[in-house]
Design a protein around this motif. Structure first.
Motif, short mmCIF file in Angstrom:
data_model
loop_
_atom_site.label_atom_id
_atom_site.label_comp_id
_atom_site.label_asym_id
_atom_site.label_seq_id
_atom_site.Cartn_x
_atom_site.Cartn_y
_atom_site.Cartn_z
N ALA A 230 -1.10 -23.32 10.68
CA ALA A 230 0.11 -22.60 11.06
C ALA A 230 1.15 -22.65 9.95
CB ALA A 230 0.69 -23.20 12.35
N THR A 231 1.09 -23.67 9.07
CA THR A 231 2.04 -23.76 7.95
C THR A 231 1.73 -22.69 6.92
OG1 THR A 231 2.25 -26.13 8.33
CG2 THR A 231 3.05 -25.28 6.23
N ARG A 232 0.60 -22.79 6.28
CA ARG A 232 0.08 -21.78 5.35
C ARG A 232 -1.22 -22.30 4.78
NH1 ARG A 232 4.19 -22.14 0.16
NH2 ARG A 232 4.15 -24.40 -0.11
N ALA A 233 -1.84 -21.51 3.89
CA ALA A 233 -3.12 -21.89 3.29
C ALA A 233 -2.89 -22.97 2.22
CB ALA A 233 -3.81 -20.69 2.69
N LEU A 421 -9.30 0.07 9.46
CA LEU A 421 -9.42 -1.27 10.03
C LEU A 421 -9.56 -2.31 8.92
CD1 LEU A 421 -9.69 -3.07 12.51
CD2 LEU A 421 -12.13 -2.53 12.57
N LEU A 422 -10.31 -1.99 7.86
CA LEU A 422 -10.45 -2.92 6.73
C LEU A 422 -9.11 -3.16 6.06
CD1 LEU A 422 -12.17 -4.56 4.75
CD2 LEU A 422 -12.59 -2.43 3.49
N ARG A 423 -8.32 -2.10 5.92
CA ARG A 423 -7.00 -2.25 5.31
C ARG A 423 -6.11 -3.19 6.14
NH1 ARG A 423 -5.61 2.61 5.62
NH2 ARG A 423 -6.43 3.32 3.61
N ARG A 424 -6.25 -3.11 7.45
CA ARG A 424 -5.45 -3.97 8.34
C ARG A 424 -5.92 -5.41 8.27
NH1 ARG A 424 -2.35 -2.98 12.99
NH2 ARG A 424 -1.27 -4.92 13.48
N MET A 425 -7.23 -5.62 8.24
CA MET A 425 -7.77 -6.98 8.26
C MET A 425 -7.62 -7.68 6.91
SD MET A 425 -8.58 -7.22 11.36
CE MET A 425 -9.23 -8.88 11.21
N ASP A 428 -2.05 -9.30 4.01
CA ASP A 428 -1.51 -10.66 4.03
C ASP A 428 -1.00 -11.06 5.42
OD1 ASP A 428 -2.04 -10.90 1.35
OD2 ASP A 428 -0.06 -10.15 0.74
N VAL A 429 -0.84 -10.08 6.30
CA VAL A 429 -0.34 -10.37 7.66
C VAL A 429 -1.51 -10.80 8.54
CG1 VAL A 429 0.86 -9.41 9.65
CG2 VAL A 429 1.46 -8.65 7.34
N PRO A 430 -1.40 -11.91 9.30
CA PRO A 430 -2.47 -12.31 10.21
C PRO A 430 -2.83 -11.17 11.17
CG PRO A 430 -0.84 -14.04 10.03
CD PRO A 430 -0.28 -12.86 9.32
N ALA A 431 -4.13 -10.83 11.23
CA ALA A 431 -4.55 -9.63 11.96
C ALA A 431 -5.61 -9.90 13.02
CB ALA A 431 -5.06 -8.58 10.98
#
Length: 450
Positions: A230-233, A421-425, A428-431
């Motif tokens: 939840a913090t980041r990678a 759909l690939l562009r969305r997944m 950088d935004v969790p999808a």
């Protein structure tokens, strides 16, 4: 009588500023009175000044004329000993005036340097645990303060040198042992302390272990291990596996060791690509740790679906024909310039993956259909002579073919839902929360109808 007149003239020339009539002087826009004692023989050479009294040419600024007429020895300019006394005094006064102006400027700079506090930074001194003191210069009022770099901490300004010459006296820098020992360990401790927020997030909400295999510039196989929470990678480790067979057992052991280091109770899932070796590793992980999920990368899965769509015969044939058109347009600079004038932009676009690029190029052809047909009918392109060659004939035949444009529409209908759909997944935004809904929308669209 003539001798008396000659002697009288000689006496006058040695005590006053009366000189021989000078040649026509070029106009000089300056308030410096020294310009009245020299001329510009050549207006194209503004730095070549000729003395009105002896005819000497000084190839520099007016200061050299002043030194010449003031008879300053060892100044780099030959003096004129027969210069009138009042002219000599006038040149000396001008030189002294200039020296006073320079001294005034130096005093102002000295006053500014006097405001520098070498012992404190904004009233405080910074020190580290091992006794290495960091010297920070105090900023003046109204200006922003600058931070010291890693090397500046070993340079302390000397007061005398800083005031007079504005330079730094170097202190002894760190030894090789200090850089590779205490300093390195201290930096490592600070870095490990910054991971505390990540470890807290792993304990409270869990984390995901992600693997990514790639090949570097030296053709070495490298596998990266990343932990996402939840913090980041957080990058965890990088393993050189060039000399090892990357089968399912090896990948399982690598991920299993990573889970042991993190804590099995903190890991929720493992995410890898959909290669066959990862599928084998997932089965081994399920047998040992059934509580941990092993999922394939959604973006990689969608890209594989686009690859399968691209292998369909009608789509593959359309991509090959479209490539012939783009290769012809980009192979000649004049054709490319004409195309950009007609279209107003570039035709070829690059995507995140190979097959998303194929979709983007087909979509670009579809959007610029009328402009491309107009381009191949234009007299400018015909006059260049490229359409008479084999590649030009094939490209022109393709652009003028109605069945080709119908196949482009069909291929775009195939690609578009999954490409979006690939562009969305792959953003950088969790999808993941939108994945199921986006798949349902793709099924309802033209993808399923075709």
């Amino acid at each position: 009588m003539k001798e008396d007149e000659a002697g009288k003239g000689h006496c006058i020339s040695s005590s006053s500023s009366v000189a021989q009539p000078p040649p026509a002087a070029a106009p000089v826009d300056s308030d410096d009175s020294a310009w009245s004692h020299c001329t510009l023989p050549d207006t194209n050479k503004k730095h070549s000044l000729m003395c009105n009294y002896c005819g000497k040419v000084c190839t520099s600024r007016i200061t050299r004329i002043k030194l010449h007429l003031a008879c300053i020895k060892k100044s780099g300019v030959a003096p004129y000993p027969k210069v009138p006394s009042d002219v000599k005094d006038q040149m000396l006064a001008l030189l002294l005036k200039k020296d006073e102006a320079n001294q005034k400027k130096a005093n102002e700079l000295e006053k500014i340097r006097g405001e520098v506090d070498l012992d404190h930074s904004e009233g405080e001194s910074l020190s580290e645990d091992d006794g290495n003191e960091v010297i920070v210069l105090k900023s003046r009022k109204g200006t922003s303060s600058s931070t010291c770099g890693p090397i500046e901490k070993f340079c302390k300004p000397s007061i005398e040198v800083a005031v007079k010459k504005n330079s730094l006296s170097q202190k002894d820098g760190p030894t090789a042992y200090e850089m590779g020992g205490p300093f390195l360990q201290k930096r490592k401790r600070k870095l490990m302390e910054s991971f505390k927020n990540h470890h807290d997030a792993w304990s409270s909400t869990g984390c995901t272990v992600m693997t990514d295999a790639w090949t570097d510039k030296r053709s070495r196989g490298v596998m990266n291990l990343v932990v996402h929470s939840a913090t980041r990678a957080l990058f965890l480790d990088s393993v050189d596996c060039s000399s090892i067979k990357k089968d399912g057992k090896y990948i399982f052991e690598l991920v299993d060791k990573c889970i042991d280091d993190i804590g099995a109770d903190k890991v929720v899932q493992v995410v890898t690509d959909n290669a066959s070796v990862n599928v084998a590793a997932a089965s081994l992980m399920k047998a040992k740790r059934p509580s941990i999920f092993w999922n394939g990368c959604a973006a990689h899965c969608i890209d594989l679906m686009l690859e399968d769509i691209g292998k369909l015969k009608p789509v593959d044939k359309t991509i090959a024909q479209a490539r012939q058109v783009t290769v012809f347009l980009y192979a000649h600079t004049r054709v490319l310039a004409l195309m950009r004038d007609v279209l107003g932009n570039d035709l070829v676009r690059s995507g995140m993956t190979r097959f998303s690029t194929a979709y983007l190029n087909l979509k670009s052809l579809q959007d610029n259909k009328k402009e491309l047909q107009k381009l191949f009918r234009s007299e400018e392109l015909d006059e260049m002579g490229y359409l008479k060659k084999a590649k030009g004939k094939k490209a022109m035949k393709t652009v003028q073919s109605d069945p080709f444009w119908k196949r482009v529409d069909t291929a775009v209908n195939f690609f578009e839902p999954m490409a979006n759909l690939l562009r969305r997944m792959d953003s950088d935004v969790p999808a993941m929360g939108f994945f199921h809904g986006c798949m349902l929308d793709a099924k309802k669209g033209n993808f399923c109808e075709v």
